[in-house]
Design a protein around this motif. Structure first.
Motif, short mmCIF file in Angstrom:
data_model
loop_
_atom_site.label_atom_id
_atom_site.label_comp_id
_atom_site.label_asym_id
_atom_site.label_seq_id
_atom_site.Cartn_x
_atom_site.Cartn_y
_atom_site.Cartn_z
N GLU A 33 -22.46 -42.78 37.58
CA GLU A 33 -23.14 -44.07 37.66
C GLU A 33 -24.48 -43.92 38.38
N GLU A 34 -24.53 -43.02 39.38
CA GLU A 34 -25.80 -42.77 40.08
C GLU A 34 -26.84 -42.18 39.12
N LEU A 35 -26.37 -41.49 38.07
CA LEU A 35 -27.28 -40.90 37.09
C LEU A 35 -27.49 -41.81 35.89
N ASN A 36 -26.79 -42.94 35.86
CA ASN A 36 -26.87 -43.91 34.77
C ASN A 36 -26.40 -43.30 33.44
N ILE A 37 -25.32 -42.50 33.49
CA ILE A 37 -24.73 -41.96 32.27
C ILE A 37 -23.21 -42.05 32.35
N THR A 38 -22.59 -42.04 31.18
CA THR A 38 -21.13 -42.04 31.09
C THR A 38 -20.63 -40.59 31.09
N TYR A 39 -19.32 -40.43 31.18
CA TYR A 39 -18.75 -39.09 31.16
C TYR A 39 -19.06 -38.39 29.84
N SER A 40 -18.93 -39.10 28.73
CA SER A 40 -19.23 -38.51 27.42
C SER A 40 -20.69 -38.09 27.33
N GLN A 41 -21.58 -38.91 27.85
CA GLN A 41 -23.00 -38.57 27.86
C GLN A 41 -23.24 -37.35 28.77
N ASP A 66 -16.89 -35.43 16.31
CA ASP A 66 -17.49 -35.56 15.00
C ASP A 66 -18.81 -36.33 15.12
N SER A 67 -19.61 -36.29 14.08
CA SER A 67 -20.93 -36.92 14.15
C SER A 67 -20.84 -38.44 14.31
N GLY A 68 -19.76 -39.04 13.81
CA GLY A 68 -19.59 -40.48 13.97
C GLY A 68 -19.40 -40.90 15.42
N THR A 69 -18.82 -40.02 16.21
CA THR A 69 -18.64 -40.28 17.64
C THR A 69 -19.90 -39.87 18.40
N LEU A 70 -20.50 -38.78 17.98
CA LEU A 70 -21.63 -38.21 18.69
C LEU A 70 -22.92 -39.01 18.51
N THR A 71 -23.17 -39.52 17.32
CA THR A 71 -24.42 -40.21 17.04
C THR A 71 -24.68 -41.39 17.98
N PRO A 72 -23.71 -42.28 18.24
CA PRO A 72 -23.98 -43.37 19.20
C PRO A 72 -24.28 -42.85 20.61
N LEU A 73 -23.61 -41.76 21.02
CA LEU A 73 -23.89 -41.18 22.34
C LEU A 73 -25.34 -40.70 22.39
#
Length: 146
Positions: A33-41, A66-73
């Motif tokens: 949260e201090e870096l403003n990113i999620t675990y996946s990011q 897969d690309s469907g999960t990765l693209t929104p990240l």
């Protein structure tokens, strides 16, 4: 004849892995949260910090996504100005991902996270190495069954 006994949660290998993954991800949350990113990011950024420039497919292979999960990240990381995506000139179907200066600066801030997590888990370096070796052996066995 198959065993007809009702499966018990406490006897399942998958359940402790599920709980550990959920709890450890939660332990990362305040630092991320201090870096403003999620675990996946964070996972995407770690791959890019290591390799600097990868295609979307290469990132997906390294993270088992897969690309469907990765693209929104990737879109969210790009909106935060941590990465840029470009189509390759030689093959427009291939999208390359690069770190920006902001993405490189984030790496410096993220370097403290592994040490903080090790302290929080209260595991020695030897324990962490042994645990990672065991988990990697299991992952190799799982991958060989695919």
């Amino acid at each position: 004849m198959e065993n007809q006994e009702t499966p018990k949660l406490g006897n399942q290998l998958c359940f402790p892995f599920y709980v550990i993954a959920k709890e450890i991800t939660g332990m990362y949350r305040p630092y991320l949260e201090e870096l403003n990113i999620t675990y996946s990011q964070y996972l995407v950024m770690m791959v890019l910090w290591e390799f600097e420039r990868l295609t979307v497919n290469q990132i997906g292979e390294k993270l088992y996504l897969d690309s469907g999960t990765l693209t929104p990240l990737l879109k969210r990381l790009e909106a935060k100005s941590y990465i840029v995506r470009h189509r390759k000139k030689e093959d427009e179907r291939v999208v390359e991902v690069f770190l920006t200066e902001e993405g490189n600066q984030l790496q410096k801030k993220a370097c403290i996270i592994p040490g903080k997590m090790q302290d929080k888990l209260n595991l020695s370096e030897d324990d962490l190495v042994a645990l990672k070796e065991t988990i990697n052996k299991l992952l190799i066995k799982i991958e060989s069954k695919k």
